[in-house]
Structure formats: structure tokens, C-alpha cells
Enzyme design. Structure first.
Site, mmCIF file in Angstrom:
data_model
loop_
_atom_site.group_PDB
_atom_site.id
_atom_site.type_symbol
_atom_site.label_atom_id
_atom_site.label_comp_id
_atom_site.label_asym_id
_atom_site.label_seq_id
_atom_site.Cartn_x
_atom_site.Cartn_y
_atom_site.Cartn_z
ATOM 1 N N GLY A 259 0.820 -1.052 -0.079
ATOM 2 C CA GLY A 259 -0.102 0.021 0.008
ATOM 3 C C GLY A 259 0.633 1.195 0.128
ATOM 4 O O GLY A 259 2.026 1.377 -1.004
ATOM 5 N N GLY B 174 4.812 1.174 -0.197
ATOM 6 C CA GLY B 174 5.597 0.585 -1.351
ATOM 7 C C GLY B 174 5.663 -0.553 -1.595
ATOM 8 O O GLY B 174 4.570 -1.472 -1.386
ATOM 9 N N ASP C 294 -2.499 -2.148 -9.997
ATOM 10 C CA ASP C 294 -2.383 -2.388 -11.404
ATOM 11 C C ASP C 294 -1.369 -1.739 -12.167
ATOM 12 O O ASP C 294 -0.666 -2.452 -13.073
ATOM 13 C CB ASP C 294 -3.731 -2.172 -12.129
ATOM 14 C CG ASP C 294 -4.877 -2.885 -11.649
ATOM 15 O OD1 ASP C 294 -4.613 -4.147 -10.964
ATOM 16 O OD2 ASP C 294 -6.068 -2.605 -11.562
#
Length: 300
Positions: free
Chosen positions: A210, A213, A240
Site C-alpha cells: 500500500g 511501497g 495494477d
């Protein structure tokens, strides 16, 4: 050509409202519709980076027709979706402008028949020889055989095509988020879980943490890439974009620290963008020089 596979494609609908409150009516200030599903989002980001991409998976019904119409307008993306009887799902993201939080509603997707699965496998096998890499992304719609991803990975690897799998399953290169990695390995410590996932057979594991990183454990070494600070906005599709960064770095033969830098910057630059599958280019270019990568290469 990079091939992305989205077995559960979607029409992504994003609503922006002033403040989300349960049990009340809301006025929507902005509506955005985009072709979606993880692999479709990955394809749009890759195309924006200048790569040629082919998208395959399933599409059906009126919603599927809208997805294909919207895909036709994306430069660099070729539509190789396989038609099915059931309707393509919709995913609805509700963005609260007051808090910046996003509430996500995901439909299950169409039920795939054995004949439709066979038709997809035939298309996939025809596309693989021309692919420089393949990304297998997202959830499986009802009716898809157990072990579907394992078979698709074997087909790609037998043709010498590298595979990135972005799901909670485990094969070759994977990119789960922290919760998926804990579910897969039973460990909530990201480093320990990543090591366990590699021992189970993945060539490389890149765990999404998240706002903290990406954590990567590969044959070449171990690294942790972190953005300079959290970015306010809608995080839908950030993972994505990270996949697109990893894939493009693979194709361009970048060293792992550079791949992770690109993937982390793209992921963060997706948060202020209006919808998944897009990124704010100014934010991306600014972040490229500010991502911190720590770790070490493996001994030769």
C-alpha cells in the site's frame, strides 16, 4: 507485444460524492466509466508508457459491448476478448471527496461454460507465440476450472514467455498485496511471508504494501521501494499500475531496483488520477527521482 489476461473483465464506474453517509441519498458530482478488470487496467497503463498490448479474457452482454467500444478508443491496445453468453460485470467505486476514501462494490461476473473456457484457451494459445510477456490478473469468474491459472502459466512457460501473476494464487512471478500474501503463507510479517512464497516456487515475489511501497524478493536480491509520502486520492487501480511498471521494466531488461522505482512511482501517480488504468504523468515523473529503494543484491 505484451499480453494481459483478464478473465473477469468489468466496466469500472466511479462516482464522486461530497460525503458518503449510510442510509441517506447522495448527489453524484461526477461519473467516470472505463473498461476495467485488473489486466485491462494494466494494459492501459502499459499503452500509455508506449508498449503494444493485447487484451484477452471474456466479454458478454450489453456491459461487455460498452467495454469493447471503450477499448477501441485506447491507442496501443488490441482487443482479443472472447465472447460469452453471460453479462460482463460492473465494478462501482464511490469516492468520498471529504475524506478521500473509496468504497468499492464488485459484481461477481458471468458464469463461464466449458465450451466458452475451451474457446478462450484456444485464443490464448494462439496469442502466446507473439507475446514478449504475459500478465495474468485478477479474480476468476464462476465456472472457470480450478487450476486455470496454473495451466495458463504452463502454456506460457513452455513457449519461453515470462509470466507475471497478480492474484492470491502462487506461480512464477507474483504480486499479491499484504493481505493476500498473509492468506497465502499464514504470516503477517511481509518479509517472512515473501520468503515463504518464494520457497513455494515463485521465481520472484513482489508484495504490495500500500502506501509503504513494494517489497521484492528475487533470485537477484531483496529490495524495498517506498514513495516519499502518501498521495491523496482514489487508490483503485494503484496495484495494477505497479504491475504495468514491473512488466515494462522486465521487457526493457531494467535491473530490479529500477523496475521497483518505476512500479512504485506509477502506483502512487495513479491515486490522483480520475480512474483506474490511468496515472497522472506529472506526478509520475516527479516521483521517479524521489522513490527510495533499499536492499541488496544476492552474492554471485
Amino acid at each position: 507485444m505484451i499480453l494481459t489476461v483478464t478473465l473477469n473483465t468489468a466496466l469500472d464506474i466511479t462516482y464522486r460524492i461530497r460525503s458518503l453517509r449510510p442510509h441517506t441519498s447522495h448527489r453524484v458530482s461526477e461519473v467516470t466509466e472505463r473498461p476495467g478488470g485488473k489486466g485491462v487496467n494494466v494494459a492501459r497503463v502499459l499503452a500509455a508508457l508506449g508498449h503494444e498490448v493485447t487484451v484477452t479474457g471474456f466479454t458478454g452482454g450489453a456491459t461487455g459491448q460498452v467495454v469493447q467500444e471503450r477499448l477501441a478508443g485506447v491507442p496501443g491496445v488490441v482487443d482479443a476478448l472472447v465472447p460469452v453468453t453471460g453479462p460482463t460485470r460492473r465494478t462501482i467505486a464511490v469516492v468520498d471527496d471529504r475524506t478521500g476514501d473509496t468504497t468499492q462494490l464488485n459484481e461477481p461476473g458471468p458464469t463461464i461454460t466449458p465450451a466458452e473456457w475451451s474457446a478462450f484457451v484456444e485464443v490464448y494459445e494462439d496469442l502466446i507465440p507473439a507475446a514478449s510477456a504475459v500478465a495474468l490478473c485478477g479474480s476468476l469468474p464462476p465456472g472457470v476450472p480450478v487450476g486455470a491459472y496454473a495451466g495458463l502459466v504452463r502454456t506460457a512457460r513452455s513457449a519461453g514467455v515470462p509470466v507475471l501473476l497478480d492474484t492470491s494464487c502462487l506461480l512464477y512471478i507474483i504480486k499479491p498485496n499484504a493481505d493476500e500474501l498473509a492468506e497465502l503463507t499464514g504470516s503477517h510479517d511481509p518479509l517472512r511471508a515473501t520468503q515463504d512464497a518464494r520457497r513455494r516456487g515463485a521465481g520472484a515475489v513482489v508484495a504490495s504494501l500500500g502506501p509503504d511501497g513494494l517489497l521484492a524478493l528475487t533470485r537477484e536480491g531483496r529490495w524495498h521501494a517506498t514513495p516519499p509520502s502518501p498521495v491523496r486520492g482514489n487508490p483503485t487501480g494503484a496495484g495494477d499500475s505497479a504491475v504495468a511498471g514491473l512488466l515494462s521494466g522486465l521487457i526493457e531488461r531494467l535491473p530490479w531496483p529500477d523496475r521497483l522505482t518505476r512500479a512504485t512511482a506509477l502506483s502512487a501517480a495513479t491515486v490522483p488520477a480520475p480512474a483506474a488504468g490511468e496515472f497522472d504523468r506529472a506526478t509520475y515523473e516527479k516521483l521517479l527521482g524521489r522513490v527510495t529503494v533499499t536492499g541488496e543484491a544476492s552474492a554471485a
